[in-house]
Design a protein around this motif. Structure first.
Motif, short mmCIF file in Angstrom:
data_model
loop_
_atom_site.label_atom_id
_atom_site.label_comp_id
_atom_site.label_asym_id
_atom_site.label_seq_id
_atom_site.Cartn_x
_atom_site.Cartn_y
_atom_site.Cartn_z
N ILE A 41 22.98 20.80 8.05
CA ILE A 41 22.08 20.26 7.33
C ILE A 41 21.33 21.64 6.54
N PRO A 42 21.46 21.75 5.23
CA PRO A 42 21.22 23.21 4.56
C PRO A 42 19.69 23.04 4.44
N CYS A 43 18.88 23.74 5.36
CA CYS A 43 17.14 23.59 5.57
C CYS A 43 16.55 24.52 4.57
N LYS A 44 17.38 25.69 4.27
CA LYS A 44 16.60 26.69 3.35
C LYS A 44 16.78 25.81 2.02
N ALA A 45 17.91 25.22 1.62
CA ALA A 45 17.98 24.85 0.26
C ALA A 45 16.90 23.60 0.15
N ILE A 46 16.76 22.71 1.32
CA ILE A 46 15.81 21.84 1.18
C ILE A 46 14.33 22.20 0.87
N ALA A 47 14.23 23.20 1.89
CA ALA A 47 12.82 23.87 1.74
C ALA A 47 12.57 24.62 0.32
N LEU A 48 13.51 25.10 -0.49
CA LEU A 48 13.22 25.86 -1.51
C LEU A 48 13.09 24.65 -2.49
N ALA A 49 13.87 23.47 -2.55
CA ALA A 49 13.47 22.48 -3.39
C ALA A 49 12.41 21.76 -3.45
N THR A 50 11.60 21.65 -2.00
CA THR A 50 10.41 21.14 -1.82
C THR A 50 9.45 22.17 -2.37
N VAL A 51 9.43 23.42 -2.19
CA VAL A 51 8.51 24.35 -3.00
C VAL A 51 8.56 24.27 -4.48
N LEU A 52 9.73 24.21 -4.94
CA LEU A 52 9.83 23.95 -6.40
C LEU A 52 9.17 22.61 -6.87
N PHE A 53 9.29 21.78 -6.17
CA PHE A 53 8.74 20.21 -6.49
C PHE A 53 7.18 20.51 -6.42
N LEU A 54 6.71 21.17 -5.32
CA LEU A 54 5.18 21.20 -4.98
C LEU A 54 4.44 22.06 -6.19
N ILE A 55 5.18 23.39 -6.42
CA ILE A 55 4.49 24.13 -7.56
C ILE A 55 4.64 23.45 -8.82
N GLY A 56 5.83 22.82 -9.22
CA GLY A 56 5.85 22.27 -10.45
C GLY A 56 4.87 21.15 -10.75
N SER A 57 4.71 20.37 -9.55
CA SER A 57 3.74 19.26 -9.43
C SER A 57 2.19 19.83 -9.91
N PHE A 58 2.01 20.86 -9.10
CA PHE A 58 0.69 21.48 -9.22
C PHE A 58 0.49 22.16 -10.85
N LEU A 59 1.66 22.66 -11.41
CA LEU A 59 1.53 23.07 -12.65
C LEU A 59 1.19 22.13 -13.82
N ILE A 60 2.08 20.99 -13.56
CA ILE A 60 2.00 19.99 -14.64
C ILE A 60 0.53 19.16 -14.50
N ILE A 61 0.05 19.08 -13.42
CA ILE A 61 -1.41 18.65 -13.10
C ILE A 61 -2.29 19.36 -13.71
N ARG A 62 -1.98 20.75 -13.45
CA ARG A 62 -3.07 21.60 -14.01
C ARG A 62 -3.06 21.94 -15.65
N GLY A 63 -1.90 21.83 -16.12
CA GLY A 63 -1.57 21.96 -17.43
C GLY A 63 -2.28 20.88 -17.97
#
Length: 111
Positions: A41-63
């Motif tokens: 299981i690629p744990c690092k890739a899944i963690a990076l995807a989760t971080v990108l998803f959360l940061i992107g969601s935050f920026l879309i809401i903020r924008g």
């Protein structure tokens, strides 16, 4: 008279080791060596995807809140309606790869 030979790994004399000839149809391969193990299981890739998803969601809401005028001044004095579009664009650019890879990670166990 020849001295008896011993198996060095076990110390058993060769006269007591049972052996048999291989059949002529046996080519020396066993089925177990061709079985694939469970995938890692690629744990690092899944963690990076989760971080990108959360940061992107935050920026879309903020924008979108900046664009709608609900946030006039934030922590920094340069935030306002003129920053809404760049924050939205960056949010979308960060959100899309995170969402895509997170979706693949969720569908992977299903096949």
């Amino acid at each position: 008279m020849m001295p008896s030979r011993t198996n060095l790994a076990t110390g058993i004399p060769s006269s007591k080791v049972k052996s048999s000839r291989l059949s002529s149809t046996d080519d020396g391969y066993i089925d177990l060596q061709f079985k694939k193990g469970p995938p890692k299981i690629p744990c690092k890739a899944i963690a990076l995807a989760t971080v990108l998803f959360l940061i992107g969601s935050f920026l879309i809401i903020r924008g979108s809140l900046l664009l709608a005028g609900y946030i006039s001044k934030g922590i920094f004095s340069y935030e306002g309606a003129d920053w809404a579009v760049p924050v939205l664009i960056i949010g979308i650019l960060v959100f899309l790869p995170g969402f895509y890879h997170l979706r693949i990670a969720c569908y992977a166990p299903k096949g």
